[in-house]
Design an enzyme around this catalytic site. Structure first.
Site, PDB file in Angstrom:
ATOM      1  N   SER A 189     -37.121  27.582  25.321  1.00  0.00           N
ATOM      2  CA  SER A 189     -35.672  27.592  25.571  1.00  0.00           C
ATOM      3  C   SER A 189     -34.989  28.753  24.833  1.00  0.00           C
ATOM      4  CB  SER A 189     -35.083  26.235  25.158  1.00  0.00           C
ATOM      5  OG  SER A 189     -33.837  26.034  25.744  1.00  0.00           O
ATOM      6  N   ASP A 396     -36.763  21.895  35.915  1.00  0.00           N
ATOM      7  CA  ASP A 396     -35.937  22.160  34.729  1.00  0.00           C
ATOM      8  C   ASP A 396     -34.467  22.205  35.127  1.00  0.00           C
ATOM      9  OD1 ASP A 396     -34.639  23.208  32.482  1.00  0.00           O
ATOM     10  OD2 ASP A 396     -36.333  24.479  31.935  1.00  0.00           O
ATOM     11  N   HIS A 436     -37.157  20.290  31.155  1.00  0.00           N
ATOM     12  CA  HIS A 436     -36.894  21.393  30.240  1.00  0.00           C
ATOM     13  C   HIS A 436     -37.828  21.330  29.033  1.00  0.00           C
ATOM     14  CE1 HIS A 436     -34.826  24.716  28.558  1.00  0.00           C
ATOM     15  NE2 HIS A 436     -34.445  24.049  27.491  1.00  0.00           N
TER      16      HIS A 436
END
Ligand SMILES: *[C@@H]1O[C@H](CO)[C@@H](O)[C@H](O)[C@H]1NC(C)=O
Ligand SMILES: *[C@@H]1O[C@H](CO)[C@@H](O)[C@H](O)[C@H]1NC(C)=O
Ligand SMILES: *[C@@H]1O[C@H](CO)[C@@H](O)[C@H](O)[C@H]1NC(C)=O
Ligand SMILES: *[C@@H]1O[C@H](CO)[C@@H](O)[C@H](O)[C@H]1NC(C)=O
Ligand SMILES: *[C@@H]1O[C@H](CO)[C@@H](O)[C@H](O)[C@H]1NC(C)=O
Ligand SMILES: *[C@@H]1O[C@H](CO)[C@@H](O)[C@H](O)[C@H]1NC(C)=O
Ligand SMILES: *[C@@H]1O[C@H](CO)[C@@H](O)[C@H](O)[C@H]1NC(C)=O
Ligand SMILES: [Ca+2]
Length: 534
Positions: A189, A396, A436
């Protein structure tokens, strides 16, 4: 090969010795020539001990636990007249593997990531994470208001400064003649963005990086996060899609797209190969429920397709088919609105409902903190022998999968004319059905990457602690032995708990190859093969 590799790692682990004390004085001495750096603390942690900063560390309030015996260190570094950042180190005692590994952060948050450092310390790495110059929750960007120096720390400065000082500290602390053998990075991320930015600005920092779902295109990602939320507002509008319909939408996508990849298994393996009939979701009578009206379908179209401006120019990818829209559609995410308010307009009262493409263009010109990792010419990193392993879940909702594909293609467009074969230094893996950074209801996703610890495991893939299943070991093998992974085998544990055993395993393939089912038990990885689609 795999077995001897493990033996080699164990051998390194057994010969490292520490001959320095874990005290603040030790580190003050090591940093004596650095006027900007101050030692916050140095604390010895016994074997199986824990370490953390409690709730004061807002994004990481939980201690790293079951640690190897190590020295936990905190350092503060002044980065400008009126800003500073902190970083933390875990320095294993007798188990040090003579390697360094840095990890990163999430969202707009600030705090030292002791939990991921702890996970990686189990491999023997000396690990580091920085708070990026501020303390805040992952979804809170208010710290950036009128704080350009802190935004620069967040953008790239804290990571680089922390990497350089960490290497200096580690080399001196262990007092080994050869210093650090290899340096690595692993995170997801925002952590993915931090790693990419670091190798773009400073190719010498790492020998290998493992990067998940990178938030690399900062103003576009934030802008798109806001824009996608705004599709669904105001609630009174006929185009609004109520929360209760999200499961209906995902179920229809699974119904149509799951079989199109060749096997009905609850997993959409190829969302980009799915020919999805959106109109199947239309209501068949005026009173029907669990279906969409035409205006709502238009919202859905926009959400699952690329965002294009009035001139049909690409702005940012939409999310992929099969992704649950709840995260972006059920509220306006502060990851979008806070960015406009506090990083771009410096205005707490900024009315984000008026946001348009023009605001993205403006944000592009500012590029707060110079954070965007868009230097697609990665050849300096390649030339020094650097290796990149990258992964992204295909479901995601926070960072569209397409943004990683876009990045990959941009690097390809930049380097192919220079005669570079990306597979020689940069391999990218899509993880079917993963959200995610981690998690899937049915799909094997776990590869022991950062930000994805699993119940009942300190690190790695219990029972499969090798370079075929563990992306960290795969990265080390590629860098140190020169053997690149042609696939990674992802694992799904029963109820995501390592103690309950393996439910299924499946290869993740080097992009653009895809895993295709051959025959036999689909839960076994050998019944799948990585294939080119053309
Ligand atoms: C290690 O610590 C955990 C608590 O974090 C505890 O439950 C466990 O029993 C300890 N194991 C050993 C071998 O001491
Ligand atoms: C977390 O670690 C800190 C530092 O070692 C320690 O003071 C604290 O008691 C730990 N908290 C828990 C809940 O174990
Ligand atoms: C630092 O000083 C500059 C110049 O006075 C100011 O604009 C800024 O708000 C201050 N704080 C940070 C964290 O940048
Ligand atoms: C907001 O502040 C940043 C520096 O933190 C600056 O680059 C930007 O131009 C400012 N925005 C506006 C609209 O003035
Ligand atoms: C739809 O619902 C309304 C009000 O509940 C009812 O009067 C009407 O008969 C229903 N129409 C159909 C086609 O079922
Ligand atoms: C931002 O980073 C690029 C390299 O990616 C560099 O060329 C540029 O000078 C930097 N800009 C600022 C304002 O620091
Ligand atoms: C897994 O979780 C489900 C739902 O919580 C539970 O019913 C089941 O017993 C669990 N399985 C095992 C093996 O613990
Ligand atoms: Ca399927």
């Amino acid at each position: 090969m795999a077995r001897s590799w493990v033996v080699i790692l164990r051998l390194f682990a057994s010969i490292a010795l520490v001959n320095t004390q874990c005290t603040p004085e030790t580190f003050a001495t090591i940093l004596a020539n650095n006027a900007e750096a101050t030692v916050n603390f140095a604390q010895a942690v016994p074997r199986n001990g824990s370490f953390g900063q409690g709730s004061a560390n807002i994004p990481f309030p939980f201690n790293a636990t079951r640690l190897p015996a190590l020295c936990a260190v905190g350092i503060n570094v002044k980065s400008s007249e009126n800003s500073s950042y902190n970083f933390g180190l875990f320095l294993p005692d007798s188990t040090w593997n003579e390697r360094f590994l840095a990890t990163g952060n999430g969202g707009l948050g600030g705090g030292i990531n002791w939990p991921d450092m702890g996970t990686f310390s189990h491999y023997g790495f000396a690990t580091m994470s920085t708070d990026t110059g501020h303390i805040s929750a992952v979804f809170d960007g208010s710290w950036a208001l009128n704080a350009p120096e802190t935004v620069i720390d967040w953008g790239y400065r804290a990571m680089h400064g922390s990497v350089v000082l960490s290497k200096h500290i580690i080399t001196n602390y262990y007092a080994k003649a050869n210093g650090i053998k290899y340096s690595y990075y692993a995170s997801c991320s925002t952590g993915g963005r931090q790693g990419l930015r670091e190798i773009q600005l400073h190719p010498e920092s790492f020998d290998g990086i493992s990067i998940g779902a990178p938030a690399w295109w900062t103003p576009r990602l934030a802008g798109s996060t806001l824009w996608q939320g705004l599709y669904n507002y105001p609630v009174s509008d006929s185009k609004h899609i109520d929360n209760s319909l999200f499961p209906v939408i995902v179920a229809e996508m699974k119904r149509q797209c799951d079989p199109q990849d060749g096997l009905v298994d609850g997993i959409i393996s190829d969302p980009y190969g799915c020919n999805f009939d959106f109109e199947a979701l239309l209501c068949k009578s005026t009173n029907a429920t669990k279906c969409l009206k035409p205006a709502q379908l238009t919202t859905l179209y926009k959400f699952y397709n690329d965002w294009v401006d009035e001139k049909q120019e690409f702005v940012f990818p939409g999310v992929s088919l099969g992704t649950n829209p709840a995260f972006l559609m059920s509220s306006i995410s502060p990851l979008g609105s806070d960015f406009s308010r506090y990083f771009v307009y410096n205005d707490t009262n900024y009315d984000y409902t008026k946001f348009t493409y023009k605001d993205v263009q403006f944000a592009d010109t500012i590029n707060p903190g110079n954070a965007t990792a868009s230097d697609f010419d990665l050849s300096p990193f390649m030339k020094r022998g650097g290796k990149i392993l990258k992964y992204h879940g295909t479901a995601d909702a926070l960072i569209p999968t397409g943004s990683s594909i876009y990045f990959y293609k941009k690097v390809l467009q930049t380097l192919r004319s220079k005669g570079v074969n990306l597979d020689d230094f940069y391999r990218f893996f899509l993880v079917p059905d993963m959200g995610h950074c981690s998690g899937s209801e049915t799909g094997p996703f776990y590869i022991a990457a950062g930000s994805s610890s699993i119940a009942g495991a300190t690190h790695s893939v219990p029972g499969h602690e090798d370079a075929e299943h563990d992306i960290i070991l795969a990265m080390m093998k590629w860098v140190e032995v020169g053997e690149a992974p042609d696939q990674l085998i992802a694992t799904k544990f029963v109820n995501d708990s390592a103690t309950l055993g393996v439910q299924s395993q499946r290869p993740l393939c080097v992009y653009p190859k895809q895993a295709k089912y051959i025959s036999g038990d689909p839960n076994l990885p050998e019944n799948w093969e990585c294939k080119s689609l053309y």
